[in-house]
Design a protein around this motif. Structure first.
Motif, PDB file in Angstrom:
ATOM      1  N   GLY A 162      39.515  67.095  18.177  1.00  0.00           N
ATOM      2  CA  GLY A 162      40.125  66.040  18.987  1.00  0.00           C
ATOM      3  C   GLY A 162      41.219  66.579  19.884  1.00  0.00           C
ATOM      4  N   ALA A 163      42.038  67.480  19.360  1.00  0.00           N
ATOM      5  CA  ALA A 163      43.123  68.066  20.148  1.00  0.00           C
ATOM      6  C   ALA A 163      42.578  68.886  21.320  1.00  0.00           C
ATOM      7  CB  ALA A 163      43.996  68.945  19.254  1.00  0.00           C
ATOM      8  N   LEU A 164      41.540  69.672  21.070  1.00  0.00           N
ATOM      9  CA  LEU A 164      40.959  70.494  22.134  1.00  0.00           C
ATOM     10  C   LEU A 164      40.291  69.635  23.208  1.00  0.00           C
ATOM     11  CD1 LEU A 164      39.446  73.425  20.035  1.00  0.00           C
ATOM     12  CD2 LEU A 164      41.581  73.403  21.354  1.00  0.00           C
ATOM     13  N   LEU A 165      39.631  68.573  22.795  1.00  0.00           N
ATOM     14  CA  LEU A 165      39.012  67.666  23.761  1.00  0.00           C
ATOM     15  C   LEU A 165      40.085  67.020  24.641  1.00  0.00           C
ATOM     16  CD1 LEU A 165      36.473  66.289  24.822  1.00  0.00           C
ATOM     17  CD2 LEU A 165      36.737  64.557  23.030  1.00  0.00           C
ATOM     18  N   ALA A 166      41.200  66.649  24.036  1.00  0.00           N
ATOM     19  CA  ALA A 166      42.298  66.066  24.809  1.00  0.00           C
ATOM     20  C   ALA A 166      42.845  67.071  25.810  1.00  0.00           C
ATOM     21  CB  ALA A 166      43.407  65.589  23.877  1.00  0.00           C
ATOM     22  N   LEU A 167      42.963  68.330  25.406  1.00  0.00           N
ATOM     23  CA  LEU A 167      43.452  69.373  26.317  1.00  0.00           C
ATOM     24  C   LEU A 167      42.557  69.495  27.538  1.00  0.00           C
ATOM     25  CD1 LEU A 167      45.224  71.791  27.086  1.00  0.00           C
ATOM     26  CD2 LEU A 167      43.749  73.206  25.614  1.00  0.00           C
ATOM     27  N   VAL A 168      41.249  69.529  27.307  1.00  0.00           N
ATOM     28  CA  VAL A 168      40.305  69.659  28.422  1.00  0.00           C
ATOM     29  C   VAL A 168      40.412  68.463  29.368  1.00  0.00           C
ATOM     30  CG1 VAL A 168      37.865  69.727  29.043  1.00  0.00           C
ATOM     31  CG2 VAL A 168      38.702  71.098  27.122  1.00  0.00           C
ATOM     32  N   LEU A 169      40.395  67.270  28.819  1.00  0.00           N
ATOM     33  CA  LEU A 169      40.447  66.070  29.654  1.00  0.00           C
ATOM     34  C   LEU A 169      41.773  65.959  30.399  1.00  0.00           C
ATOM     35  CD1 LEU A 169      39.260  63.403  30.641  1.00  0.00           C
ATOM     36  CD2 LEU A 169      40.239  62.311  28.614  1.00  0.00           C
ATOM     37  N   MET A 170      42.881  66.178  29.702  1.00  0.00           N
ATOM     38  CA  MET A 170      44.188  65.996  30.327  1.00  0.00           C
ATOM     39  C   MET A 170      44.488  67.085  31.353  1.00  0.00           C
ATOM     40  SD  MET A 170      44.904  63.147  29.092  1.00  0.00           S
ATOM     41  CE  MET A 170      46.563  62.850  29.715  1.00  0.00           C
ATOM     42  N   ASN A 171      43.964  68.283  31.152  1.00  0.00           N
ATOM     43  CA  ASN A 171      44.131  69.321  32.177  1.00  0.00           C
ATOM     44  C   ASN A 171      43.513  68.873  33.490  1.00  0.00           C
ATOM     45  OD1 ASN A 171      45.634  71.203  30.808  1.00  0.00           O
ATOM     46  ND2 ASN A 171      43.904  72.495  30.242  1.00  0.00           N
ATOM     47  N   TRP A 172      42.362  68.213  33.384  1.00  0.00           N
ATOM     48  CA  TRP A 172      41.724  67.700  34.605  1.00  0.00           C
ATOM     49  C   TRP A 172      42.449  66.468  35.127  1.00  0.00           C
ATOM     50  CZ3 TRP A 172      39.357  62.868  35.129  1.00  0.00           C
ATOM     51  CH2 TRP A 172      38.751  62.648  36.368  1.00  0.00           C
ATOM     52  N   LEU A 173      42.751  65.550  34.249  1.00  0.00           N
ATOM     53  CA  LEU A 173      43.337  64.279  34.659  1.00  0.00           C
ATOM     54  C   LEU A 173      44.720  64.458  35.286  1.00  0.00           C
ATOM     55  CD1 LEU A 173      42.856  61.197  34.598  1.00  0.00           C
ATOM     56  CD2 LEU A 173      44.020  61.159  32.380  1.00  0.00           C
ATOM     57  N   LEU A 174      45.491  65.394  34.777  1.00  0.00           N
ATOM     58  CA  LEU A 174      46.866  65.565  35.238  1.00  0.00           C
ATOM     59  C   LEU A 174      47.013  66.598  36.349  1.00  0.00           C
ATOM     60  CD1 LEU A 174      48.697  65.553  31.779  1.00  0.00           C
ATOM     61  CD2 LEU A 174      48.454  63.656  33.391  1.00  0.00           C
ATOM     62  N   SER A 175      45.906  67.246  36.721  1.00  0.00           N
ATOM     63  CA  SER A 175      46.006  68.231  37.801  1.00  0.00           C
ATOM     64  C   SER A 175      46.192  67.510  39.127  1.00  0.00           C
ATOM     65  CB  SER A 175      44.752  69.102  37.850  1.00  0.00           C
ATOM     66  OG  SER A 175      43.606  68.307  38.096  1.00  0.00           O
ATOM     67  N   PRO A 176      47.094  68.002  39.989  1.00  0.00           N
ATOM     68  CA  PRO A 176      47.344  67.322  41.264  1.00  0.00           C
ATOM     69  C   PRO A 176      46.138  67.432  42.186  1.00  0.00           C
ATOM     70  CG  PRO A 176      48.472  69.425  41.188  1.00  0.00           C
ATOM     71  CD  PRO A 176      47.913  69.206  39.820  1.00  0.00           C
ATOM     72  N   PRO A 177      45.946  66.489  43.082  1.00  0.00           N
ATOM     73  CA  PRO A 177      44.833  66.555  44.031  1.00  0.00           C
ATOM     74  C   PRO A 177      44.998  67.744  44.956  1.00  0.00           C
ATOM     75  CG  PRO A 177      46.365  64.834  44.656  1.00  0.00           C
ATOM     76  CD  PRO A 177      46.794  65.311  43.302  1.00  0.00           C
ATOM     77  N   SER A 178      43.889  68.330  45.351  1.00  0.00           N
ATOM     78  CA  SER A 178      43.955  69.476  46.254  1.00  0.00           C
ATOM     79  C   SER A 178      44.298  69.012  47.660  1.00  0.00           C
ATOM     80  CB  SER A 178      42.607  70.200  46.276  1.00  0.00           C
ATOM     81  OG  SER A 178      41.600  69.340  46.779  1.00  0.00           O
ATOM     82  N   PRO A 179      44.914  69.883  48.472  1.00  0.00           N
ATOM     83  CA  PRO A 179      45.262  69.511  49.845  1.00  0.00           C
ATOM     84  C   PRO A 179      44.050  69.107  50.675  1.00  0.00           C
ATOM     85  CG  PRO A 179      46.378  71.531  49.174  1.00  0.00           C
ATOM     86  CD  PRO A 179      45.378  71.215  48.112  1.00  0.00           C
ATOM     87  N   GLU A 180      42.878  69.627  50.289  1.00  0.00           N
ATOM     88  CA  GLU A 180      41.672  69.314  51.048  1.00  0.00           C
ATOM     89  C   GLU A 180      41.192  67.890  50.792  1.00  0.00           C
ATOM     90  OE1 GLU A 180      42.022  71.918  49.116  1.00  0.00           O
ATOM     91  OE2 GLU A 180      42.296  73.477  50.629  1.00  0.00           O
TER      92      GLU A 180
END
Length: 232
Positions: A206-224
């Motif tokens: 569960g902890a590892l799944l949260a890491l994967v999801l939150m890394n994506w969810l919390l990453s800022p949008p790219s300038p493009e």
């Protein structure tokens, strides 16, 4: 702020915090069970004490060690390269040792045997899923809390665990070190040692799944892709 404290102090903070957390979980469970025959009331008392101590411990020890008190949380920060492999191993040892000490102290305070392996059965798909969900939510809340409201993390974690005691079938251990410590108490908070591996695996997953999801969810949008930005 943890980089201002040397590793030995951080390890003591992790051991102390985990010990006090487990002493609270086990001790409040023993107290509640001795005062009432109502299981729901005993669980409520156990829940309030656990949520409250988490707020306190994370507030006072967080600036020293990060207040993980949880091998799954430490693993997440190691994978984020915020904790070295050596520190990860030592954190895990400190947390497990602290958790066991917490159980011993709770037993001594209530005049029980120092160690008393639990007979309480906690196994099966529903229990494992509950622990996966509990650990997933905990890590997700920690990562998002650090990103958006660092000072609120103690309350976020305390309130989440308070809620998770009631919406998970397992009463939300969400912590391999705490699960290990609770396998050594044949009391209200216990878990049979035979059932421990299933909990640890589910919590880690569960902890590892949260890491994967939150890394994506919390990453800022790219300038493009400026259209992905939140509009004021």
């Amino acid at each position: 702020m943890t980089e201002t404290f040397d590793l030995s102090r951080r390890l003591v903070a992790e051991a102390l915090g985990t010990a006090l957390l487990v002493a609270t979980v086990v001790g409040s469970g023993i107290m509640a069970d001795s005062l009432s025959d109502d299981t729901a009331l005993a669980l409520l008392c156990n829940t309030i004490a656990t949520g409250a101590i988490l707020v306190v411990l994370i507030t006072i020890l967080g600036p020293i060690s990060g207040a993980h008190f949880n091998p799954a949380v430490s693993l997440v920060f190691a994978l984020k390269r915020e904790l070295s492999r050596r520190a990860l191993a030592l954190y895990m040892l400190a947390q497990c040792a602290g958790g066991i000490a917490g159980t011993v102290v709770a037993h001594l305070m209530f005049g029980m045997a120092i160690i008393s392996p639990s007979l309480k059965v906690r196994t099966g798909t529903a229990q494992w899923l509950s622990e996966g969900v509990a650990a997933f939510g905990l890590v997700a809340i920690i990562l998002a809390g650090i990103r958006f409201n660092r000072q609120g993390v103690p309350w976020l974690v305390g309130l989440y665990i308070t809620a998770a005691y009631w919406f998970t079938a397992s009463t939300s251990f969400a912590n391999p070190a705490v699960a290990l410590a609770r396998s050594l108490t044949d009391s209200f908070a216990g878990i049979r040692p035979l059932d421990l591996p299933g909990f640890v695996i589910a919590e880690t997953a569960g902890a590892l799944l949260a890491l994967v999801l939150m890394n994506w969810l919390l990453s800022p949008p790219s300038p493009e892709n400026p259209s992905h930005r939140t509009q004021p």
